[in-house]
Each structure stands twice: as structure tokens, then as C-alpha cells.
Design an enzyme around this catalytic site. Sequence first.
Site, PDB file in Angstrom:
ATOM      1  N   HIS A 105       0.702  -1.373   0.132  1.00  0.00           N
ATOM      2  CA  HIS A 105      -0.127   0.077  -0.059  1.00  0.00           C
ATOM      3  C   HIS A 105       0.880   1.147   0.003  1.00  0.00           C
ATOM      4  O   HIS A 105       0.417   2.322   0.703  1.00  0.00           O
ATOM      5  CB  HIS A 105      -1.056  -0.069   1.290  1.00  0.00           C
ATOM      6  CG  HIS A 105      -1.975  -0.995   1.241  1.00  0.00           C
ATOM      7  ND1 HIS A 105      -2.451  -1.247   0.016  1.00  0.00           N
ATOM      8  CD2 HIS A 105      -2.798  -1.633   2.190  1.00  0.00           C
ATOM      9  CE1 HIS A 105      -3.592  -2.517   0.300  1.00  0.00           C
ATOM     10  NE2 HIS A 105      -3.429  -2.493   1.582  1.00  0.00           N
ATOM     11  N   HIS A 175      -9.701   2.115   0.716  1.00  0.00           N
ATOM     12  CA  HIS A 175      -9.458   1.019   1.337  1.00  0.00           C
ATOM     13  C   HIS A 175     -10.777   1.142   2.631  1.00  0.00           C
ATOM     14  O   HIS A 175     -10.393   0.710   3.755  1.00  0.00           O
ATOM     15  CB  HIS A 175      -7.946   1.109   2.117  1.00  0.00           C
ATOM     16  CG  HIS A 175      -7.910  -0.361   2.528  1.00  0.00           C
ATOM     17  ND1 HIS A 175      -8.265  -1.223   3.528  1.00  0.00           N
ATOM     18  CD2 HIS A 175      -6.837  -1.121   2.282  1.00  0.00           C
ATOM     19  CE1 HIS A 175      -7.890  -2.135   3.659  1.00  0.00           C
ATOM     20  NE2 HIS A 175      -6.973  -2.164   2.932  1.00  0.00           N
ATOM     21  N   GLU A 318     -11.627  -3.300  -2.987  1.00  0.00           N
ATOM     22  CA  GLU A 318     -10.373  -2.318  -3.164  1.00  0.00           C
ATOM     23  C   GLU A 318     -10.320  -2.566  -4.816  1.00  0.00           C
ATOM     24  O   GLU A 318      -9.559  -3.333  -5.224  1.00  0.00           O
ATOM     25  CB  GLU A 318      -9.314  -2.586  -2.742  1.00  0.00           C
ATOM     26  CG  GLU A 318      -9.382  -2.532  -1.159  1.00  0.00           C
ATOM     27  CD  GLU A 318      -8.154  -3.497  -0.442  1.00  0.00           C
ATOM     28  OE1 GLU A 318      -7.083  -2.955  -0.452  1.00  0.00           O
ATOM     29  OE2 GLU A 318      -8.645  -4.356   0.331  1.00  0.00           O
TER      30      GLU A 318
HETATM   31  C1  BGC Z   1      -4.596  -6.445   1.872  1.00  0.00           C
HETATM   32  C2  BGC Z   1      -4.395  -7.221   3.153  1.00  0.00           C
HETATM   33  C3  BGC Z   1      -3.831  -6.105   4.124  1.00  0.00           C
HETATM   34  C4  BGC Z   1      -4.823  -5.074   4.299  1.00  0.00           C
HETATM   35  C5  BGC Z   1      -4.389  -4.023   5.471  1.00  0.00           C
HETATM   36  C6  BGC Z   1      -5.529  -5.284   1.966  1.00  0.00           C
HETATM   37  O1  BGC Z   1      -5.620  -4.385   1.011  1.00  0.00           O
HETATM   38  O2  BGC Z   1      -4.752  -7.239   0.902  1.00  0.00           O
HETATM   39  O3  BGC Z   1      -3.433  -8.325   3.060  1.00  0.00           O
HETATM   40  O4  BGC Z   1      -3.806  -6.895   5.574  1.00  0.00           O
HETATM   41  O5  BGC Z   1      -4.883  -4.605   3.044  1.00  0.00           O
HETATM   42  O6  BGC Z   1      -3.491  -3.584   5.100  1.00  0.00           O
END
Ligand code: BGC
Length: 353
Positions: A105, A175, A318
Site C-alpha cells: 500500500h 480502503h 478495493e
Molecule cells: C491487503 C491485506 C492487508 C490489508 C490491510 C488489504 O488490501 O490485501 O492483506 O492486510 O489491506 O493492510
Amino acid sequence: MTEIYDFGKTCKGEKTCLFQITNMQGAFATVTNYGCTLVSLFVPDKNDALTDVCLGYETLQEYEKSDGYLGMLVGRCANRIAKGKFSLNGKNYTLAVNNGVNHLHGGINGFSSKVFGFEVKGNTIKFTAVSDDGEKGYPGKITLTACYSFTDENELILKYNAVSSEDTIINITNHTYFDLNGQGSGHAMEQKAMIFSRGITEIDENLIPTGKIISPEKNSPFDFSNLKPLCRDLNADNPQLKIAGGYDHNFVLNGDYDSSYGIFGLRKAAYLVGDDTSIAMEVYTTQPGMQMYTANFLTDRKGVIRKRYTKNAGVALETQNFPDAINHKEFPSPVLKQGEIYSHTTIYKFLTV
Ligand code: BGC
């Protein structure tokens, strides 16, 4: 109508705001310019009672110190980049790693923890932020704008645009964890989902795509061609579910294109229904993939209005390019060339059924 409130100062002393966009029906979204975060979204349920359908916190400090990216805009590259490494135009790059050995991310303090500049026009807020050349190891200075609108038809429209001073890679998403039964209901996994996809990108034990696309058999855990409760197969004996402790997979979208918004390449991605409230959400996007994440790693924490959130307290849908796309020639390219414009639209539309 958009109202602006003070949301306090970050630990670095930057001022932040909380915006409330209220539509003609009285439904409203609240958003902060800290990480362009969707804090709450109140939409009518079957009895016309306004219900907050997304997980959030009450204070800026909780957003600053908590993990899980609740409601945040994530990037420069959403999801994982294996070992934080990639090469572009013959040059090798190493990104900051923040998820075991991987980059996730956009790294710690990516776009999700920037304070964005803003401009308000009617029911739209235009947020702007810059990520400098070399930030977290990425090439090029990126200027990102994110326009958030909440319409009288209960549509939350997110439009992203970005340019870079050099060739780079990009993958922006939002998110938000949704619980259409009302945030903190305690039974978010009873929401029913349908996904317009031809399969998932298979992951290895580090949640990195192997490159293979798995097309699910009819009625198997990853088959969401018919509406089914998220909990139905969540704990099924399936190797992909076991790796992630639930759903945490990128669905390869193949829904019909929808011309009703006049946005090129917009297609239907998913449909979610709250079994208690009868609130439904349609998801549309111009992106090729959608990570469905059932909050498997979410640890116990305080949410808003005396609610607590824990594992499986919501589902994030997402919309994105495929994870680790830069390391997979067979995936859609995440490269943003200097002089080109990255543009991505996602729409979450709310109704009752
Ligand atoms: C990911 C997860 C992660 C979460 C929070 C999601 O988009 O796919 O693996 O734990 O975000 O960080």
C-alpha cells in the site's frame, strides 16, 4: 451541500479538516483530507433510517496511529510488491518494505497519511497531494488529485488523476471496510456478495501473485457469480483461503461495461447487500481488478459510537490494478509514463432492495 469542520492537527502539527457532504435526501458522507479518508457514510436502510455503512474512527489521532487503512486512499501502489523490488526502463528500484519482506500500500506514510490540499465545489471535494521523486524508493514526482462526490442518488464517486515527472508505477485505491448492516454490527460476514469476475489471481504463501489466474468451479468458495453470504465459504477447506485466513484476493473483473455515467471503460464490479438492513451497494470501476479483503488481519479496536471492530468486521472492495503487476508481464501494466495521465474512477452506489 458541503460543510467543513476542524479535525485537529497531526502529530507533525498539520491542520486537518472533516468535510460533510449532504445530499438532497439527507444522506451524507464525511471525509477527512488526512489520507482522503472516508470516515462515515450514512445512507437510508429499508425503513429510511440513516445507517453508517463504513468503519471509521472518531479522532484524527486514531487514524494516525492505527493500522488497517480504514477508509483511506492508498498508494502510490496499492497492495503488495514482492520484496519491494522492480525494474523499469532497465533500472532496478527498491521500495521501503512494511509487510514482512514486501512493500504494501505505498509503504508506511504513503498517500494514506498525507494531508491533502482541497477545493470544495457543491457536493464535490477535489483533494491534491504530491509524492516526491524518490519517496519510498519510487521514481518520479507524482501529483495526485482525488475528487470525491456524493450525489443526490446516493452515489459516492471517486475520481483519481495523476501525473509524474518521470516514468513510474502507480495503483491507487480506496480502503473502506463496508458493513451494510451498519458499522460494528458484529455480523458483517453475513452480508451477501456478487462479483463480476472470471477468477482470482492466485497467491503464494506471502500473498504475492504467482501469475496464474484461477477460474473457480461453480459453487466453489471463489465463485461469486450468484449472490451468497460472505461467511458461507469463508472457513472452507481451500488452500487459497487458508493462506489468507479468509478472502484477501484480487478478482479479475469481467463485468459488463456501463455507459450510464458516460465514463469510458467503467464496468460493474460487484454487488453487496446487508441482510438486516436491505441496504445494497453496487460497485463500478474503470480498473481491471478488485481486492476483496474480509478484514482477516484486523485486530480488536475501538470504532465510532461505542462500537468495537475485530477480525471480519467489514469487507473492503478495493478496485485496483493487479497486485505486483510490475513484476508480471502478463498483468495489465501499472506504468505511468512521463507526460501521460493516470485516471481511475470508482463508484459506490447505494440503494435498498
Ligand atoms: C491487503 C491485506 C492487508 C490489508 C490491510 C488489504 O488490501 O490485501 O492483506 O492486510 O489491506 O493492510
